[in-house]
Write a protein that holds these residues in place. Structure first.
Motif, PDB file in Angstrom:
ATOM      1  N   LYS A  91       0.665  -1.280  -0.180  1.00 28.15           N
ATOM      2  CA  LYS A  91      -0.376   0.020   0.001  1.00 28.15           C
ATOM      3  C   LYS A  91       0.919   2.305   0.031  1.00 28.15           C
ATOM      4  N   ASP A  92      -0.078   2.094  -0.259  1.00 28.99           N
ATOM      5  CA  ASP A  92       1.103   3.882  -0.217  1.00 28.99           C
ATOM      6  C   ASP A  92       1.912   4.210   1.005  1.00 28.99           C
ATOM      7  N   LYS A  93       1.115   3.778   1.772  1.00 28.61           N
ATOM      8  CA  LYS A  93       2.506   4.161   3.793  1.00 28.61           C
ATOM      9  C   LYS A  93       3.407   3.400   3.467  1.00 28.61           C
ATOM     10  N   ALA A  94       3.201   1.855   3.220  1.00 32.49           N
ATOM     11  CA  ALA A  94       3.991   0.831   3.203  1.00 32.49           C
ATOM     12  C   ALA A  94       5.602   1.465   1.918  1.00 32.49           C
ATOM     13  N   THR A  96       6.138   4.019   0.729  1.00 32.84           N
ATOM     14  CA  THR A  96       6.546   5.017   0.886  1.00 32.84           C
ATOM     15  C   THR A  96       7.483   4.919   2.237  1.00 32.84           C
ATOM     16  N   LYS A  97       7.512   4.175   2.906  1.00 33.29           N
ATOM     17  CA  LYS A  97       8.499   3.720   4.200  1.00 33.29           C
ATOM     18  C   LYS A  97       9.654   2.837   3.809  1.00 33.29           C
ATOM     19  N   ARG A 100      11.936   5.325   1.591  1.00 32.54           N
ATOM     20  CA  ARG A 100      12.618   6.164   2.838  1.00 32.54           C
ATOM     21  C   ARG A 100      13.806   5.138   2.929  1.00 32.54           C
ATOM     22  N   ALA A 129      12.262  11.947   9.191  1.00 34.22           N
ATOM     23  CA  ALA A 129      12.219  10.259   9.133  1.00 34.22           C
ATOM     24  C   ALA A 129      11.350  10.500  11.082  1.00 34.22           C
TER      25      ALA A 129
END
Length: 267
Positions: A91-94, A96-97, A100, A129
């Motif tokens: 998913k988008d949040k994972a 992005t992580k 990063r 972060a």
């Protein structure tokens, strides 16, 4: 001063695990008469601890390949992994992580913040972060960049090559599994290009990093362990132990109309 051609970076076993890979990767833009196939069912892997250059004519899909494999662009079909992680499941949040924490990026533009010092630019992603850098690793990266005496300087006080080395150090500071570099020497003169490319080689050879670099320059590609050639969105040639001459021959054999003139390093 001219940029001399280096010996290739250390060789790695072909059986090494992949830092990043793709299977059946396709990327299509538009539909109907405007449909463009940028990537056509590409399967490729970038081995850990290896420096790979990606070459080909303009519009062949070089940058699109790196952006898709880094999770910066979506796929039309196929699957990509960073290590053992399937990006298409995230998913988008994972995602992005993952970008990063596990992926580093270096682009043609330095993308440094002018109000920050070199050191502050290097640690910025981790600061955002809320993570503290590994001081021992950061010292290793700074040593490799040769910027120890310039860390308090702002970008305007640094040469182009120094600014790009700051950008490379920023990409490495979180100790990513792979660094994707898109034309990192495109805005640099021959001396500065040599500095940046030598640093990328050292990061692979001495620090165990993995680098995948898009370039149009045969001299730059000769610094890599391996060169992959794209044409019309497909992998058409793959060579190891590259030199400027073998890269030029690869370009001639995969790109109709390519000049046979051997480029001379810029002064």
């Amino acid at each position: 001063m001219t940029m001399t051609e280096p010996a290739p970076a250390n060789e790695t076993a072909s059986s090494k695990a992949s830092a990043a890979r793709a299977v059946g990767l396709s990327k299509v833009y538009g539909a109907g008469e405007t449909r463009v196939v940028a990537l056509d069912e590409i399967s490729i892997d970038f081995a850990r601890g290896e420096f790979t250059a990606v070459m080909g004519p303009s519009g062949c899909g070089k940058s699109t390949l790196l952006h898709c494999m880094a999770g910066l662009d979506t796929l039309s079909a196929g699957t990509t992994w960073i290590g053992d992680t399937d990006l298409t499941d995230l998913k988008d949040k994972a995602l992005t992580k993952l970008r990063r924490d596990r992926v580093g990026f270096v682009f043609q533009a330095f993308n440094l913040l002018p109000v920050l010092t070199a050191l502050e630019n290097i640690t910025l992603p981790m600061d955002i972060a809320g993570r503290k850098p590994d001081r021992q690793w950061l010292e290793e990266v700074v040593r490799a960049t040769g910027l120890a005496g310039r860390l308090a300087h702002r970008p305007a006080q640094l040469s182009g090559g120094q600014q790009q080395r700051v950008a490379c150090a920023r990409a490495m500071a979180s100790r990513p599994e792979i660094i994707f570099a898109d034309e990192p020497t495109g805005n640099l003169d021959s001396r500065s290009s040599g500095e940046v490319l030598s640093f990328l080689c050292d990061s692979v050879r001495e620090l165990g990093q993995t680098v995948a670099m898009v370039t149009h320059d045969p001299v730059a590609a000769s610094y890599a362990n391996r060169v992959v050639f794209l044409a019309d969105g497909r992998v058409v040639k793959d060579i190891r132990h590259p030199t400027t001459d073998t890269v030029l021959e690869g370009l001639r054999s995969t790109t109709p109309g390519t000049s046979t003139h051997r480029p001379t390093p810029r002064t």
